[in-house]
Motif scaffolding. Sequence first.
Motif, PDB file in Angstrom:
ATOM      1  N   ILE A 144      -2.324 -24.300 -15.537  1.00 12.59           N
ATOM      2  CA  ILE A 144      -1.494 -23.003 -15.064  1.00 12.59           C
ATOM      3  C   ILE A 144      -0.995 -22.400 -16.435  1.00 12.59           C
ATOM      4  N   LEU A 145      -1.166 -21.466 -16.881  1.00  9.44           N
ATOM      5  CA  LEU A 145      -0.944 -20.836 -18.253  1.00  9.44           C
ATOM      6  C   LEU A 145      -0.171 -19.698 -18.276  1.00  9.44           C
ATOM      7  N   ASP A 146       1.056 -19.681 -19.011  1.00  4.75           N
ATOM      8  CA  ASP A 146       1.726 -18.322 -19.150  1.00  4.75           C
ATOM      9  C   ASP A 146       1.138 -17.559 -20.130  1.00  4.75           C
ATOM     10  N   VAL A 147       1.138 -16.165 -19.901  1.00  2.00           N
ATOM     11  CA  VAL A 147       0.498 -15.158 -20.769  1.00  2.00           C
ATOM     12  C   VAL A 147       1.395 -15.047 -21.908  1.00  2.00           C
ATOM     13  N   ASN A 148       2.503 -15.150 -21.797  1.00  2.20           N
ATOM     14  CA  ASN A 148       3.351 -14.804 -22.889  1.00  2.20           C
ATOM     15  C   ASN A 148       4.257 -16.153 -23.587  1.00  2.20           C
ATOM     16  N   LEU A 149       3.248 -16.779 -24.566  1.00  2.00           N
ATOM     17  CA  LEU A 149       3.519 -17.913 -25.139  1.00  2.00           C
ATOM     18  C   LEU A 149       4.333 -17.574 -26.292  1.00  2.00           C
ATOM     19  N   SER A 150       5.090 -18.356 -26.846  1.00  2.78           N
ATOM     20  CA  SER A 150       5.719 -18.028 -28.395  1.00  2.78           C
ATOM     21  C   SER A 150       4.467 -18.262 -29.298  1.00  2.78           C
ATOM     22  N   GLY A 151       4.213 -17.529 -30.056  1.00  6.01           N
ATOM     23  CA  GLY A 151       3.262 -17.492 -31.044  1.00  6.01           C
ATOM     24  C   GLY A 151       1.785 -17.472 -30.878  1.00  6.01           C
ATOM     25  N   CYS A 152       1.520 -17.141 -29.375  1.00  8.61           N
ATOM     26  CA  CYS A 152       0.137 -17.104 -28.868  1.00  8.61           C
ATOM     27  C   CYS A 152       0.167 -16.413 -27.614  1.00  8.61           C
ATOM     28  N   ASP A 153      -1.121 -15.585 -27.543  1.00  4.54           N
ATOM     29  CA  ASP A 153      -1.124 -14.876 -26.273  1.00  4.54           C
ATOM     30  C   ASP A 153      -2.071 -15.736 -25.200  1.00  4.54           C
ATOM     31  N   GLY A 154      -1.615 -16.061 -24.263  1.00  7.21           N
ATOM     32  CA  GLY A 154      -1.999 -17.242 -23.202  1.00  7.21           C
ATOM     33  C   GLY A 154      -3.528 -16.578 -22.777  1.00  7.21           C
ATOM     34  N   ARG A 155      -3.819 -15.390 -22.741  1.00  3.48           N
ATOM     35  CA  ARG A 155      -5.153 -14.856 -22.471  1.00  3.48           C
ATOM     36  C   ARG A 155      -6.249 -15.300 -23.374  1.00  3.48           C
ATOM     37  N   ASP A 156      -5.888 -15.313 -24.925  1.00  2.00           N
ATOM     38  CA  ASP A 156      -6.546 -15.744 -25.862  1.00  2.00           C
ATOM     39  C   ASP A 156      -6.752 -17.379 -25.823  1.00  2.00           C
ATOM     40  N   PHE A 157      -5.610 -18.016 -25.375  1.00  2.00           N
ATOM     41  CA  PHE A 157      -5.882 -19.472 -25.418  1.00  2.00           C
ATOM     42  C   PHE A 157      -6.647 -19.910 -24.131  1.00  2.00           C
ATOM     43  N   CYS A 158      -6.649 -18.978 -23.004  1.00  2.00           N
ATOM     44  CA  CYS A 158      -7.702 -19.114 -21.859  1.00  2.00           C
ATOM     45  C   CYS A 158      -8.904 -19.086 -22.204  1.00  2.00           C
ATOM     46  N   LYS A 159      -9.403 -18.036 -23.259  1.00  2.00           N
ATOM     47  CA  LYS A 159     -10.653 -17.667 -23.687  1.00  2.00           C
ATOM     48  C   LYS A 159     -11.180 -18.831 -24.515  1.00  2.00           C
ATOM     49  N   GLU A 160     -10.203 -19.476 -25.420  1.00  2.00           N
ATOM     50  CA  GLU A 160     -10.711 -20.557 -26.154  1.00  2.00           C
ATOM     51  C   GLU A 160     -11.189 -21.696 -25.161  1.00  2.00           C
ATOM     52  N   LEU A 161     -10.031 -21.896 -24.194  1.00  8.92           N
ATOM     53  CA  LEU A 161     -10.586 -23.151 -23.428  1.00  8.92           C
ATOM     54  C   LEU A 161     -11.935 -22.964 -22.656  1.00  8.92           C
ATOM     55  N   LYS A 162     -11.992 -21.734 -22.103  1.00  7.58           N
ATOM     56  CA  LYS A 162     -13.196 -21.472 -21.261  1.00  7.58           C
ATOM     57  C   LYS A 162     -14.533 -21.529 -22.149  1.00  7.58           C
ATOM     58  N   SER A 163     -14.247 -21.225 -23.482  1.00  9.15           N
ATOM     59  CA  SER A 163     -15.569 -21.458 -24.352  1.00  9.15           C
ATOM     60  C   SER A 163     -15.757 -22.816 -24.600  1.00  9.15           C
ATOM     61  N   SER A 164     -15.082 -23.645 -24.653  1.00  5.40           N
ATOM     62  CA  SER A 164     -15.264 -25.016 -24.954  1.00  5.40           C
ATOM     63  C   SER A 164     -16.081 -25.731 -23.819  1.00  5.40           C
ATOM     64  N   THR A 165     -16.820 -26.795 -24.610  1.00  4.94           N
ATOM     65  CA  THR A 165     -17.724 -27.383 -23.714  1.00  4.94           C
ATOM     66  C   THR A 165     -16.893 -28.565 -22.661  1.00  4.94           C
ATOM     67  N   SER A 166     -15.837 -28.906 -23.268  1.00  6.55           N
ATOM     68  CA  SER A 166     -15.074 -29.770 -22.843  1.00  6.55           C
ATOM     69  C   SER A 166     -13.909 -29.340 -21.589  1.00  6.55           C
ATOM     70  N   PHE A 167     -13.676 -28.224 -22.074  1.00  5.79           N
ATOM     71  CA  PHE A 167     -12.792 -27.659 -20.837  1.00  5.79           C
ATOM     72  C   PHE A 167     -13.040 -26.386 -20.026  1.00  5.79           C
ATOM     73  N   LYS A 168     -14.365 -25.821 -20.224  1.00  5.91           N
ATOM     74  CA  LYS A 168     -14.652 -24.543 -19.433  1.00  5.91           C
ATOM     75  C   LYS A 168     -14.717 -24.888 -17.921  1.00  5.91           C
ATOM     76  N   HIS A 169     -14.905 -26.237 -17.656  1.00  6.28           N
ATOM     77  CA  HIS A 169     -15.048 -26.491 -16.061  1.00  6.28           C
ATOM     78  C   HIS A 169     -13.656 -26.405 -15.387  1.00  6.28           C
ATOM     79  N   ILE A 170     -12.511 -26.592 -16.307  1.00  6.85           N
ATOM     80  CA  ILE A 170     -10.948 -26.517 -15.687  1.00  6.85           C
ATOM     81  C   ILE A 170     -10.856 -25.123 -15.170  1.00  6.85           C
TER      82      ILE A 170
END
Length: 122
Positions: A50-76
């Motif tokens: 569960i990820l907030d979009v408005n994180l301090s110093g980070c856009d949650g949408r960018d972090f989501c893209k990062e996780l979804k592009s990772s082979t380790s985490f894309k399935h979550i």
Amino acid sequence: MKKILIVDDEPDLLQMVSIVLRLENFETFTAGSRDKALAILQGVIPDLIILDVNLSGCDGRDFCKELKSSTSFKHIPILLYSADSQKLADFELCNADAVIGKPFEIAQLTATVKSLVIARFS
């Protein structure tokens, strides 16, 4: 017990969501930042993030893209939430699995969480 990682820089909301989900028999892990979330992910593979979009110093949408592009985490599955409905409008672009606007009803949160976790294991 299914594991959920909650990432939000607002401590009160982080605690409230964690308590609600523990009452629904989920094991919760909390992180107040992207870096803390990544540190947790080194040792725990959650069944949902569960990820907030408005994180301090980070856009949650960018972090989501990062996780979804990772082979380790894309399935979550990732549930994004935000008080800014404009930022949720294009959630598919960051490969989020679902969104909830803030404020949200607890019943809506738990129903969405359960559906995402069940869908993952169906």
